[in-house]
Scaffold this active site. Sequence first.
Site, PDB file in Angstrom:
ATOM      1  N   ASN A  11      50.327  30.434  46.045  1.00 33.76           N
ATOM      2  CA  ASN A  11      49.279  30.134  47.169  1.00 33.76           C
ATOM      3  C   ASN A  11      49.148  28.657  47.257  1.00 33.76           C
ATOM      4  O   ASN A  11      48.527  28.030  47.715  1.00 33.76           O
ATOM      5  CB  ASN A  11      48.029  30.600  46.498  1.00 33.76           C
ATOM      6  N   GLU A  16      37.004  34.794  46.535  1.00 31.12           N
ATOM      7  CA  GLU A  16      37.049  34.776  45.077  1.00 31.12           C
ATOM      8  C   GLU A  16      36.144  36.022  44.628  1.00 31.12           C
ATOM      9  O   GLU A  16      35.049  35.737  44.942  1.00 31.12           O
ATOM     10  CB  GLU A  16      36.794  33.613  44.342  1.00 31.12           C
ATOM     11  N   HIS A  56      47.901  35.673  42.611  1.00 30.98           N
ATOM     12  CA  HIS A  56      47.867  34.975  41.348  1.00 30.98           C
ATOM     13  C   HIS A  56      47.995  36.075  40.314  1.00 30.98           C
ATOM     14  O   HIS A  56      47.107  36.870  40.294  1.00 30.98           O
ATOM     15  CB  HIS A  56      46.562  34.057  41.382  1.00 30.98           C
ATOM     16  N   ALA A  57      48.867  35.955  39.340  1.00 31.41           N
ATOM     17  CA  ALA A  57      49.434  37.140  38.510  1.00 31.41           C
ATOM     18  C   ALA A  57      48.084  37.653  37.470  1.00 31.41           C
ATOM     19  O   ALA A  57      47.992  38.769  37.520  1.00 31.41           O
ATOM     20  CB  ALA A  57      50.525  36.870  37.711  1.00 31.41           C
ATOM     21  N   GLU A 107      44.873  37.494  38.050  1.00 33.55           N
ATOM     22  CA  GLU A 107      43.679  38.018  38.640  1.00 33.55           C
ATOM     23  C   GLU A 107      43.694  39.469  38.988  1.00 33.55           C
ATOM     24  O   GLU A 107      43.728  40.060  40.171  1.00 33.55           O
ATOM     25  CB  GLU A 107      43.508  37.314  40.047  1.00 33.55           C
ATOM     26  N   HIS A 111      41.256  36.925  45.531  1.00 31.85           N
ATOM     27  CA  HIS A 111      41.253  36.273  44.361  1.00 31.85           C
ATOM     28  C   HIS A 111      40.348  36.736  43.510  1.00 31.85           C
ATOM     29  O   HIS A 111      39.248  37.408  43.656  1.00 31.85           O
ATOM     30  CB  HIS A 111      41.556  34.745  44.510  1.00 31.85           C
ATOM     31  N   ARG A 160      49.927  32.770  35.883  1.00 27.48           N
ATOM     32  CA  ARG A 160      49.525  32.718  37.191  1.00 27.48           C
ATOM     33  C   ARG A 160      50.351  32.681  38.423  1.00 27.48           C
ATOM     34  O   ARG A 160      50.167  33.153  39.314  1.00 27.48           O
ATOM     35  CB  ARG A 160      48.570  31.386  37.157  1.00 27.48           C
ATOM     36  N   TYR A 172      38.312  34.050  40.121  1.00 31.91           N
ATOM     37  CA  TYR A 172      36.890  34.482  39.944  1.00 31.91           C
ATOM     38  C   TYR A 172      36.010  33.403  40.687  1.00 31.91           C
ATOM     39  O   TYR A 172      36.522  32.385  40.826  1.00 31.91           O
ATOM     40  CB  TYR A 172      36.404  34.826  38.696  1.00 31.91           C
TER      41      TYR A 172
END
Length: 414
Positions: free
Chosen positions: A246, A372, A172-173, A175, A298, A230, A300
């Site tokens: 994802n 996460e 995911h971009a 993050e 990932h 994202r 958060y």
Amino acid sequence: MKLLVFLSLFAVCVFARKTFHGDQVLRLHPITEGQLNTLQNLEKQYELDFWTPVRGIGIPVDIRVPSGRLASFKAYLSTTGIHYAVFIDDVQNYINAERTEHPTPKALADFNYHVYHHFDEIQQWISDMAAAHPKLLTNSTVGTSYEGLKFSALTVTTKKGNPQFVINCGIHAREWISPATCMFSVKQLVTEYGTDPTITGLLDKVDFVFIPSSNPDGYQYTWSDDRMWRKTRTPSSARCTGVDPNRNWDANFGGPGASDMPCSDTYYGPYAFSEPCTLAQKKFVEGLPNPKMYIDVHSYSQLWMFPYGYKLDRPSNFDTLDKIANDSVAAIKVTHGKTYQSGQISTTIYVASGSTADYFYDNVTPCSFAAELRDEGQYGFLLPESEIQPTAEESLAAFQVMAQAIIDHKCDSY
């Protein structure tokens, strides 16, 4: 009717380099079934930036709201009785404070592991690290993205025949802490091999395969155009771009927890593996000689999870995965005192179809996980650079626990 009025106001706001002055992140607290349904309808059907999903009664939900719609959105919440708190009062201020400007590293010795890096800096670092440590590191091309960016894996290995532990970062971009954690972990493993007895013992028996940035188009776009992006960057409709990489895997593809709306952040795409980056990663991991464990990293929320994500049924080796996850969060706690929650994806965070963790569990290895990282919402996706080292250190402590499970043959069968 109230919902339609609010949505009509929201629809005129087109998220248009993008700034976020005055945007706020609100933490909502649904306490009734009706409030939960209201948020679920908003999440599933409309273009709102949910930083965390709707998970259940009493579980907070973080939503970024643009400045021009704050008044109407807060008024709408008042009519529904949904309580909220302002968690981030100005998103742009947090973006401005997130990182420091730094010169492009001219050599490996100049590389700073305490700051965030552009995609091309990450790729150059992979090449430089492999060249500087040929006895420990192998640089492999994973594939090429839709926009033509080649992305790589860096394998920490000491001898042929070891099983592989794949650690994927940055799917995911937005993050950013995920790629930074991957790179810091590689540096620590290489630096400590031959000195730290635990790391040395693990690397003598397990290969660590890091993919530092597996959504290069999206990640690059977060630097050039939209920090909050994202997805991938493939055209998905006349108006919207990108697929959630994802949700694009052949693991109950198109099922619950994924959207068929091209403008949604969880859009699963036209078909499984439609995205060059997901197809490339699939082929790369399946092409490894002996993959025994996989984790998708990932941010958060501070969670350490395992399949299934697309259904509530427990995996056949639930007890094994649960033990590994529990031991991992215990190692995290010892490192810097942070508390992570462990558990099955579908019951710990949400039901989500088409994920990496489920695909690799069903098709490649009996040990598959999703993490996460920090934090729990104070900064959300905008974790400051001062948090990189402690986040990476506690993550590496968990990775070591997981690698030991491979050595102990916990991942030999389902």
